[in-house]
Scaffold this motif. Sequence first.
Motif, mmCIF file in Angstrom:
data_model
loop_
_atom_site.group_PDB
_atom_site.id
_atom_site.type_symbol
_atom_site.label_atom_id
_atom_site.label_comp_id
_atom_site.label_asym_id
_atom_site.label_seq_id
_atom_site.Cartn_x
_atom_site.Cartn_y
_atom_site.Cartn_z
ATOM 1 N N LEU A 13 30.976 48.942 44.497
ATOM 2 C CA LEU A 13 32.162 48.210 44.077
ATOM 3 C C LEU A 13 33.160 49.155 43.430
ATOM 4 C CD1 LEU A 13 30.456 45.101 42.431
ATOM 5 C CD2 LEU A 13 31.406 45.279 44.725
ATOM 6 N N ALA A 15 36.841 49.537 41.048
ATOM 7 C CA ALA A 15 37.263 48.979 39.757
ATOM 8 C C ALA A 15 37.865 47.581 39.930
ATOM 9 C CB ALA A 15 38.265 49.909 39.086
ATOM 10 N N ASP A 17 37.133 45.350 42.252
ATOM 11 C CA ASP A 17 36.030 44.425 42.508
ATOM 12 C C ASP A 17 35.269 44.105 41.227
ATOM 13 O OD1 ASP A 17 36.661 44.384 45.204
ATOM 14 O OD2 ASP A 17 35.232 45.966 45.716
ATOM 15 N N GLU A 18 35.050 45.107 40.397
ATOM 16 C CA GLU A 18 34.365 44.900 39.116
ATOM 17 C C GLU A 18 35.164 43.952 38.223
ATOM 18 O OE1 GLU A 18 31.424 45.829 38.110
ATOM 19 O OE2 GLU A 18 30.886 47.276 39.651
ATOM 20 N N ARG A 19 36.512 44.132 38.197
ATOM 21 C CA ARG A 19 37.357 43.244 37.389
ATOM 22 C C ARG A 19 37.298 41.817 37.926
ATOM 23 N NH1 ARG A 19 40.857 47.565 37.775
ATOM 24 N NH2 ARG A 19 42.166 46.462 39.281
ATOM 25 N N ALA A 22 34.069 40.303 36.843
ATOM 26 C CA ALA A 22 34.124 40.018 35.411
ATOM 27 C C ALA A 22 34.987 38.788 35.143
ATOM 28 C CB ALA A 22 34.674 41.229 34.660
#
Length: 151
Positions: A13, A15, A17-19, A22
């Motif tokens: 993933l 950044a 995708d991570e956001r 989250a």
Amino acid sequence: MSADGPLLPSEPLDAADERLLATFDEIEKQQLDFFDSAAKRIIELVTALLGVLVALLALGDKFPPAYLAGHAWVKGLAAAALVCYVLALVAAAITTAPRRLKRYAYNLTLMRQELDALLAVKARWLTIAGLLFGLGAITLALALALIITSA
């Protein structure tokens, strides 16, 4: 296999995708509080508008007021608004009512199903409360418009 389908190989993933993940985690975490606070707000608004409706129906020294005496449409709209508001109040109260949840100590799948069912019930009743509140507000506005135009 997950509920979304089979797991396929993917790339790590980034950044963004991570956001996104989250953000969805945060939304899911706050959903129960959102449903309850939205239902409580509908209860507050319905209570206030019921006060307006009662004032509309009881204004003057005699009942029914002159602006209601010969206007069947205004009476019907006022009655419809009253019914919508009371039903919206009931639906919002059902949304905020405490429920028993089965807590499975070793089965996360069943716990997820329990949480999803709780969220679905709250979402359904909140939607019903919101629709009834909106319908009540529209009928009250129409009643007021008829009173104003007939004056």
